[in-house]
Design a protein around this motif. Structure first.
Motif, PDB file in Angstrom:
ATOM      1  N   LEU A 298       1.364   4.343  -2.839  1.00 13.60           N
ATOM      2  CA  LEU A 298       1.308   5.784  -2.617  1.00 13.60           C
ATOM      3  C   LEU A 298       2.570   6.468  -3.131  1.00 13.60           C
TER       4      LEU A 298
ATOM      5  N   VAL B 158      -5.032   9.496  -2.567  1.00 12.87           N
ATOM      6  CA  VAL B 158      -4.020   9.674  -3.602  1.00 12.87           C
ATOM      7  C   VAL B 158      -4.335  10.851  -4.513  1.00 12.87           C
TER       8      VAL B 158
ATOM      9  N   SER C 188       0.825  -1.209   0.000  1.00 10.01           N
ATOM     10  CA  SER C 188       0.000   0.000   0.000  1.00 10.01           C
ATOM     11  C   SER C 188       0.857   1.257   0.000  1.00 10.01           C
TER      12      SER C 188
ATOM     13  N   PHE D 232      -4.331   1.174  -3.592  1.00  7.66           N
ATOM     14  CA  PHE D 232      -3.273   2.162  -3.766  1.00  7.66           C
ATOM     15  C   PHE D 232      -2.287   1.750  -4.859  1.00  7.66           C
TER      16      PHE D 232
END
Length: 485
Positions: A298, A450, A294, A357
Motif C-alpha cells: 500500500l 488501492v 501488504s 497489494f
C-alpha cells in the motif's frame, strides 16, 4: 572534560574529549572561536568533531551544538549502528547562504537536538572534497531538477541519497518558503522508511503510560505554546484544526481539519512549526519494527502515485527502495513471499492481501518509472497469486493451501487485469473471467483498497475490455514483451 554535552547526544568517549580539549587549547592566539553559545568567560559551550579538521569552513562549524561528523567511514558506521539516516550538509566559505543557514539552523539548540536525536549529521567542504560534491550534486539535480549551495542531502547508511535540496529556512513560512527545515526533518523522520528501505508497521499506542499522549493536544496547552504568536493566531489555529474546550477524544483533541482552507493553512505555518518543536520534546512512543508485505504494498502504491502525479521524485525513489526491500528481504524457502520481516529475518508465508497489494504497488511503480523490472516482478507475483490462492470453482482464498472462505475477489481480479493490460496477453484473461462468471457481482461490491475503478469486479473486466483505460503505454508484440525478459 567535555565543556557541555551536545543537545540530544550522549557524552563523547573520554579519548575524543581529550583530543577536542587539546585542539581547543592549541588554537592560534587571537583566533576567537566562532559560536553563538559561549560561557561567562567567553569560551565555547559546545565542541564537535569538526574541531579536529583542517578546513577553515569545517572549523567554522566546530562549535555548533550539532553533533557533526566529517565525511568518512565513522559517520556511516554510526548511522548503520543506530539505524538512522544521514543528514549531509555540503558548503564552502565564500557561500553567503551557507553562513545564513548556519546562523539560522545549525546554531539553533532545538534544531540541533532534533538532528542529534534522529540523524547522523555530516559536514563537507566542497572545495576540499569536490568528488563528494559532484556525486551528490548530481543526485540533487536528478531529484529536484535544480541544484545549488548550501546542499542538503539525506542518504542512508549505504551512502545512497533518498531526499535532497539546497537551502531551507529554519521554519515554515520564513523567507517566503512553505516548508522549513524543522518541518522537513520531522517529516522525513516520521514518514520515510528505515535504513533498509522497508516501512515499519506502527508506533505504540502509549507513551509514558498514556494512550495517544505523544499525538494529542488540549486547548490550554495550544494557547500556552502559541502565546508568543498572538491571540489571533492561537484562535485561528484552534478553529482551523477543530480544537474544542472539551476535546474530541478522551478530553484531548486529535488535530484535524474539518474544513480545508488553504489561506489559513499557509498563515499557520509558524504555529505548526512551534508545536512540532514542542512535540519533539515529548517522550516518543516505541515503534513496532515489523515490516508487513501488504502494508508496504500500500505504501509503494501511495508513494508511486503521489510522486507521479505531483512530479516529486523522492516519493518515487522511496517507493522503489521499499519495493526492492520487499522483493529481496521478504522471501522464504524457495523464494516464496513472506508476510513479515523482523530482526533480520522474514517469516510467515504471505496471505492473499500481501500478494495483491504488493502486485498493485509494483504496477503503480512501473507506471511512475516505466522500469520493466517492476512490471516483470508484478507479473511473476500475480502468477504465484493465481497458483496459491485461486479457487477452481471461482473466487480466491485468503490463505493457502486452499482452505477458508474466498475473500478480496475484486481486488485480486483488478490487479490481475491491470498486470495483463500492460502486455496484452490474451492467454492470461481466462482467470479473471472465470471469477467474474462464477461470483455474484454484488458480493464483491466495495471500494478498491488501492486504486478505485468502478464498484465491482465486473468493472475490472470492463476496464480490460476497453470501457476505461489507464493513461500508460501498452506493450505490443514480441519486441516489447522481450523488454520484460
Amino acid at each position: 572534560m567535555q565543556s557541555a554535552v551536545l543537545p540530544g547526544s550522549e557524552p563523547f568517549a573520554l579519548p575524543l574529549q581529550e583530543r577536542l580539549a587539546r585542539a581547543l587549547a592549541g588554537r592560534p592566539a587571537g583566533r576567537a572561536p566562532r559560536t553563538q553559545h559561549s560561557d561567562e568567560r567567553g569560551r565555547p559551550r559546545f565542541s564537535n568533531r569538526l574541531l579536529l579538521e583542517s578546513s577553515p569552513y569545517l572549523l567554522q562549524h566546530a562549535h555548533n551544538p550539532v553533533n557533526w561528523f566529517p565525511w568518512g567511514d565513522e559517520a556511516f558506521a554510526e548511522a548503520a549502528r543506530l539505524a538512522r539516516p544521514v543528514f549531509l550538509a555540503i558548503g564552502y566559505s565564500t557561500c553567503h547562504w551557507c553562513h545564513v543557514r548556519e546562523n539560522e539552523s545549525f546554531a539553533d539548540a532545538e534544531i540541533a537536538r532534533f538532528l542529534n536525536t534522529h540523524y547522523v549529521a555530516v559536514k563537507v567542504d566542497r572545495e576540499e572534497r569536490p568528488d563528494i560534491d559532484a556525486i551528490y550534486m548530481s543526485a540533487v539535480q536528478q531529484l529536484t531538477g535544480s541544484g545549488g549551495w548550501p546542499m542538503s542531502v539525506w542518504p542512508n547508511a549505504a551512502r545512497e541519497p533518498f531526499f535532497a535540496g539546497s537551502y531551507f529556512p529554519p521554519r515554515d513560512g520564513e523567507r517566503g518558503a512553505r516548508l522549513g527545515f524543522v518541518s522537513l526533518l520531522n517529516g522525513l523522520s516520521d514518514i520515510l522508511s528505515d535504513a533498509s528501505g522497508g516501512f515499519p508497521s506502527a508506533t505504540d499506542a502509549d507513551s509514558k503510560g498514556v494512550e495517544g499522549r505523544f499525538f494529542v493536544w488540549s486547548e490550554g496547552e495550544i494557547r500556552h505554546e502559541l502565546a508568543s504568536l498572538g491571540e489571533a493566531t492561537s484562535t485561528r489555529f484552534l478553529e482551523h484544526y477543530g480544537v474544542r474546550r472539551g476535546g474530541t477524544w478522551q478530553g484531548s483533541t486529535i488535530l484535524h481539519v474539518p474544513q480545508p482552507d488553504e489561506q489559513a493553512w499557509a498563515a499557520l505555518a509558524g504555529a505548526r512549526a512551534r508545536l512540532r518543536e514542542v512535540r519533539a520534546r515529548r517522550v516518543q512512543p516505541q515503534r513496532d519494527e515489523k515490516v508487513l508485505a501488504s502494508w508496504n504494498g500500500l505504501m509503494i502504491s501511495a508513494l508511486a502515485q503521489a510522486g507521479r502525479i505531483l512530479d516529486h521524485a523522492p516519493y518515487v525513489l522511496a517507493a522503489a527502495r521499499a519495493a526492492e526491500f520487499a522483493l529481496t528481504r521478504l522471501r522464504g524457502a524457495g523464494g516464496r513471499l513472506q508476510r513479515c520481516y523482523t530482526d533480520g529475518q522474514a517469516r510467515q508465508n504471505a496471505f492473499l492481501d500481501d500478494h495483491v497489494f504488493l502486485v498493485a504497488g509494483l504496477i503503480d511503480l512501473y507506471e511512475a518509472t516505466f522500469e520493466p523490472r517492476h512490471l516483470r516482478e508484478a507479473l511473476l507475483l500475480a502468477e504465484a497469486t493465481e497458483d496459491l490462492f485461486a479457487d477452481p470453482a471461482g473466487g480466491w482464498f485468503m490463505t493457502s493451501p486452499r482452505a477458508g472462505k474466498p475473500d478480496r475477489t475484486r481486488e485480486a481480479c483488478l490487479r490481475w487485469r491491470r498486470a495483463i493490460r500492460h502486455i496484452g496477453c490474451p492467454d492470461e484473461r481466462a482467470a479473471p473471467g472465470r471469477l467474474h462468471r462464477r461470483r455474484e457481482l454484488a458480493a464483491a461490491c466495495r471500494p478498491c483498497a488501492v486504486r478505485p475503478c468502478g464498484g465491482t469486479c465486473g468493472a475490472a473486466v470492463q476496464h480490460e475490455r476497453g470501457a476505461a483505460r489507464d493513461r500508460v503505454p501498452r506493450l505490443h508484440g514480441p519486441r516489447d514483451r522481450a523488454r520484460l525478459a
